[in-house]
Design an enzyme around this catalytic site. Structure first.
Site, PDB file in Angstrom:
ATOM      1  N   GLU A 112       0.622  -1.189  -0.018  1.00 13.87           N
ATOM      2  CA  GLU A 112      -0.077   0.123   0.014  1.00 13.87           C
ATOM      3  C   GLU A 112       0.797   1.353  -0.071  1.00 13.87           C
ATOM      4  O   GLU A 112       1.136   2.198   1.010  1.00 13.87           O
ATOM      5  CB  GLU A 112      -0.925   0.030   1.315  1.00 13.87           C
ATOM      6  CG  GLU A 112      -1.892  -1.239   1.251  1.00 13.87           C
ATOM      7  CD  GLU A 112      -2.932  -1.119   2.215  1.00 13.87           C
ATOM      8  OE1 GLU A 112      -2.743  -0.314   3.163  1.00 13.87           O
ATOM      9  OE2 GLU A 112      -3.672  -2.084   2.468  1.00 13.87           O
ATOM     10  N   GLU A 170      -4.989  -8.671   0.536  1.00 11.88           N
ATOM     11  CA  GLU A 170      -5.564  -8.171   2.057  1.00 11.88           C
ATOM     12  C   GLU A 170      -6.936  -8.103   1.741  1.00 11.88           C
ATOM     13  O   GLU A 170      -7.468  -7.235   0.717  1.00 11.88           O
ATOM     14  CB  GLU A 170      -5.135  -7.004   2.438  1.00 11.88           C
ATOM     15  CG  GLU A 170      -3.695  -7.154   3.167  1.00 11.88           C
ATOM     16  CD  GLU A 170      -3.298  -5.726   3.819  1.00 11.88           C
ATOM     17  OE1 GLU A 170      -4.205  -5.029   4.296  1.00 11.88           O
ATOM     18  OE2 GLU A 170      -1.942  -5.474   3.937  1.00 11.88           O
TER      19      GLU A 170
HETATM   20  O1  IFM Z   1      -3.891  -3.285   9.083  1.00 12.51           O
HETATM   21  C1  IFM Z   1      -3.869  -2.744   8.089  1.00 12.51           C
HETATM   22  C2  IFM Z   1      -2.811  -3.244   7.185  1.00 12.51           C
HETATM   23  O2  IFM Z   1      -1.503  -3.213   7.879  1.00 12.51           O
HETATM   24  C3  IFM Z   1      -2.470  -2.678   5.817  1.00 12.51           C
HETATM   25  N1  IFM Z   1      -3.966  -2.826   5.222  1.00 12.51           N
HETATM   26  C4  IFM Z   1      -5.140  -2.288   5.711  1.00 12.51           C
HETATM   27  C5  IFM Z   1      -5.120  -3.155   7.334  1.00 12.51           C
HETATM   28  C6  IFM Z   1      -6.198  -2.730   8.119  1.00 12.51           C
HETATM   29  O3  IFM Z   1      -6.454  -1.390   8.236  1.00 12.51           O
END
Ligand code: IFM
Length: 421
Positions: free
Chosen positions: A156, A326
């Protein structure tokens, strides 16, 4: 095509052991000590103590039947100053973890950067950070490349750049929009150098947080340009989108160098962006649609957005493969988490729809394996398939974890009938 079911974590969020083995400080080790930076006043010094309890955690993964585990390496644990001096004990930790995963027949997906920049390097956009990242990638590739096939350069970059350098809510806590653009630019340049530094046999991708953007026409275009096209165009070798360069004006970075081809694009998906017009520098702001079902983070539950973004990336960028790197939900504490069960089923159905329509999605990683240190929210946000009691550090598999395990098991049986796996 086989499909991997996994779960993801990140070093700072789970490891703890912040000064156990010669690890250097990261920007998060510093940021959590700034008064008011973390809502709960906590630090990630202990987190889930995964550094010490990793065998138990690998056993939990095996109990769930995970095919794959996505974790990140703490850069300052292996290179305490970011470059130069190597911390042999830190490297040995990742050796043990990777070996433990392979023994349990769990495929490691290694993320190089999940936000814990070595403090000594300052911030993204500072001189030399991109070359330091390439040195770090090369070190890990040489050490773990014989056992780790799947690599993710950055997690990200939008969040790391803009939450950290524009909104000031993440480390390093800066509030400067042009600097945030430079930070994102230096991450993308570092990404390119890291891909070249990793073994040529590695399967390499990047994990981008992507969302469909809807709402006022100009706002939706700018939000899409900022969040999706800026990063997708860059890693796909198209340079930055011209309309966004024009929008950013003098703050727009210089043209990017050629980008190496990737094995996959990782999509981190949580919610769509419904936006309306707003002042510069962004030109848009997010609104909550009426009647939206919200999670503890205040994020809308909208599974169709996952299908839509996967199909769009497949159609417009034609990646060799896609992974959902994710996806998950923060809910109130509790072992009977039927809402998470429904959330996972709905999002996995969205992935299936995207695959049926031709998107080359090869796996899905739940965020996250364990309740953990959720950045500026501390341990107050619980995303885990496994509940963690932060007093005792006891782990207990939730209903959603059992459910996910049953889904994996059912797929295995179906797959073996069809000659998969
Ligand atoms: O916890 C985070 C992760 O580190 C990166 N993506 C979003 C998740 C939830 O906020």
């Amino acid at each position: 095509m086989s499909f991997l079911y996994g779960a993801a974590t990140a070093a700072y969020q789970v490891e703890g052991a912040w000064e156990a083995d010669g690890k250097g400080a990261s920007i998060w080790d510093a940021f959590v000590r700034v008064p008011g930076a973390i809502e709960t006043g906590e630090t990630g010094d202990v987190a889930c103590d995964h550094y010490n309890r990793w065998p138990e955690d690998v056993a939990l993964m095996a109990e769930l039947g995970l095919d794959a585990y996505r974790f990140s390496v703490s850069w300052p644990r292996v290179l305490p100053d970011g470059v130069g001096r190597v911390n042999a004990e830190g490297l040995a930790f990742y050796d043990r973890l990777v070996d433990g995963l392979l023994e349990a027949d769990i495929r490691p997906f290694l993320t190089l950067y999940h936000w814990d920049l070595p403090l000594a390097l300052g911030h993204w956009g500072a001189d030399g950070v991109d070359d330091a990242f390439a040195e770090y990638a090369q070190l890990l590739g040489e050490r773990l490349g014989d056992r780790v096939h799947d690599w993710i350069t950055l997690n990200e970059p939008e969040v790391a750049a803009f939450a950290g350098h524009y909104r000031g809510v993440h480390a390093p806590g800066l509030r400067d929009f042009p600097l945030a653009l430079r930070a994102a630019d230096s991450m993308l340049r570092a990404h390119a150098k890291a891909v070249e530094a990793l073994p040529s046999t590695a399967n390499i991708g990047v994990a981008l947080n992507l969302s469909p953007c809807e709402g006022d026409e100009q706002a939706a275009r700018l939000a899409d340009g900022y969040l999706n096209r800026w990063f997708l165009d860059a890693v796909s070798g198209r340079g930055y989108p011209t309309d966004m360069e024009e929008w950013y004006g003098d703050a727009a970075p210089d043209p990017l160098p050629p980008m190496p081809e990737l094995g996959f694009i990782g999509v981190n998906y949580y919610y769509r962006r419904v936006v309306r017009d707003a002042p510069r520098p962004l030109g848009w702001e997010q609104i909550t649609p009426p009647d939206a079902e919200l999670t503890e983070m205040g994020w809308e539950v909208h599974p169709d957005g996952l299908r839509d973004i996967l199909l769009r990336v497949a159609r417009e960028y034609a990646p060799r493969a896609l992974y959902v790197t994710e996806n998950g939900v923060a809910l109130p504490r509790g072992l009977e988490d039927q809402r998470r069960v429904r959330y996972l089923d709905a999002h996995l159905a969205a992935v299936e729809e995207a695959r049926a329509a031709g998107a080359p999605v090869e796996g899905y990683f739940v965020w996250t394996l364990l309740d953990n240190f959720e950045w500026s929210f501390g341990t107050s946000m619980r995303f885990g398939l496994v509940e963690v009691d932060f007093e005792t550090l006891t782990r207990t598999i939730r209903s959603s974890g059992r459910h996910y395990g049953r889904r994996i098991e059912a797929r295995r049986h179906a797959g073996s009938r069809q000659g998969h796996r």
